[in-house]
Scaffold this motif. Structure first.
Motif, PDB file in Angstrom:
ATOM      1  N   VAL A   1      15.800 -15.216 -22.628  1.00  0.00           N
ATOM      2  CA  VAL A   1      16.267 -15.641 -23.949  1.00  0.00           C
ATOM      3  C   VAL A   1      15.121 -16.331 -24.668  1.00  0.00           C
ATOM      4  N   PRO A   2      15.094 -16.238 -25.989  1.00  0.00           N
ATOM      5  CA  PRO A   2      14.013 -16.864 -26.739  1.00  0.00           C
ATOM      6  C   PRO A   2      14.136 -18.381 -26.698  1.00  0.00           C
TER       7      PRO A   2
ATOM      8  N   TYR B   1      24.442 -23.805 -25.328  1.00  0.00           N
ATOM      9  CA  TYR B   1      25.183 -22.653 -25.870  1.00  0.00           C
ATOM     10  C   TYR B   1      26.249 -22.181 -24.885  1.00  0.00           C
TER      11      TYR B   1
ATOM     12  N   VAL C   1      21.895 -12.629 -27.127  1.00  0.00           N
ATOM     13  CA  VAL C   1      20.647 -13.227 -27.630  1.00  0.00           C
ATOM     14  C   VAL C   1      20.719 -13.412 -29.138  1.00  0.00           C
ATOM     15  N   ALA C   2      21.230 -12.409 -29.850  1.00  0.00           N
ATOM     16  CA  ALA C   2      21.353 -12.524 -31.313  1.00  0.00           C
ATOM     17  C   ALA C   2      22.308 -13.654 -31.684  1.00  0.00           C
TER      18      ALA C   2
ATOM     19  N   GLN D   1      14.543 -21.777 -28.142  1.00  0.00           N
ATOM     20  CA  GLN D   1      15.144 -22.283 -29.374  1.00  0.00           C
ATOM     21  C   GLN D   1      15.119 -23.807 -29.316  1.00  0.00           C
TER      22      GLN D   1
ATOM     23  N   TYR E   1      23.066 -16.280 -29.844  1.00  0.00           N
ATOM     24  CA  TYR E   1      22.428 -17.543 -29.469  1.00  0.00           C
ATOM     25  C   TYR E   1      21.436 -17.989 -30.548  1.00  0.00           C
ATOM     26  N   ARG E   2      20.618 -17.079 -31.030  1.00  0.00           N
ATOM     27  CA  ARG E   2      19.664 -17.413 -32.097  1.00  0.00           C
ATOM     28  C   ARG E   2      20.387 -17.928 -33.339  1.00  0.00           C
ATOM     29  N   GLN E   3      21.422 -17.206 -33.750  1.00  0.00           N
ATOM     30  CA  GLN E   3      22.184 -17.596 -34.938  1.00  0.00           C
ATOM     31  C   GLN E   3      22.846 -18.957 -34.721  1.00  0.00           C
TER      32      GLN E   3
ATOM     33  N   ARG F   1      20.274 -21.786 -34.790  1.00  0.00           N
ATOM     34  CA  ARG F   1      19.825 -22.018 -36.167  1.00  0.00           C
ATOM     35  C   ARG F   1      20.882 -22.816 -36.944  1.00  0.00           C
TER      36      ARG F   1
END
Length: 193
Positions: A15-16, A25, A166-167, A18, A169-171, A174
């Protein structure tokens, strides 16, 4: 004849990095549920329980439509756990009372080659009491067919999870950061008006 089908799937997902760790999360199981399945397949039942409608499955030229009640929660070690609690089969009446499904899964934040990631495992077991004429078929063919079907179900869920988690989690990270930046600090001085 009672026969057992089994399948397992292992997940290792980088995962990226963050601003908010993936372990935070994971404390929101509903997000994982909706990352693993389309919203049309999930019905919240309250608390930490969901009904998951599996897409129609073909087994020996029969179309089965299973739905599974799942409990999804986070334990005190921040491990997301999934446990099936009930299952129904629509489509073929003869299997309705001859079918038992057990799904157990776990997902946790971990390091993958020194970087943030998720590790998980899902185990799926189905016991079926096959009526004739299915019970007259060779056991090896039945087992290969059933095990392959369960493996494809778990693989479909894994692939969706890998694409959507992953998408999401990023959202989510943010949005959390934006909320922290726009919320007044609890220690900020109060101005007189």
């Amino acid at each position: 004849m009672t026969i057992q089908f089994v399948a397992s799937q292992i997940l290792e997902l980088p995962v990226p990095d963050q601003s908010i760790p993936i372990s935070v999360y994971l404390r929101q199981p509903q997000r994982i549920v909706y990352a693993a399945a389309a919203s049309t397949q999930v019905e919240p039942l309250g608390s930490d329980r969901y009904r998951f409608q599996i897409l129609p499955l073909k087994f020996l030229n029969l179309q089965l439509i299973p739905s599974v009640e799942l409990r999804v929660w986070v334990d005190r070690d921040n491990v997301l756990l999934i446990q099936s609690e009930a299952c129904e089969i629509a489509g073929i009446e003869m299997f309705r009372d001859r079918f038992d499904l057990n799904l157990q899964g776990r997902l946790q934040a971990d390091l993958l080659q020194g970087k943030p990631g998720l590790k998980g495992v899902a185990n799926l077991q189905v016991d079926v009491n096959l009526p004739p004429p299915f019970s007259l078929m060779p056991r090896s063919i039945l087992e290969a067919t059933g095990n392959g079907l369960l493996a494809s179900v778990l693989m479909t869920i894994k692939q969706r999870l890998m694409r959507h988690l992953v998408a999401d989690y990023r959202q989510w990270a943010r949005m959390q950061l934006e909320q922290m930046q726009t919320s007044p600090s609890p220690l900020a001085p109060i101005r007189d008006l």
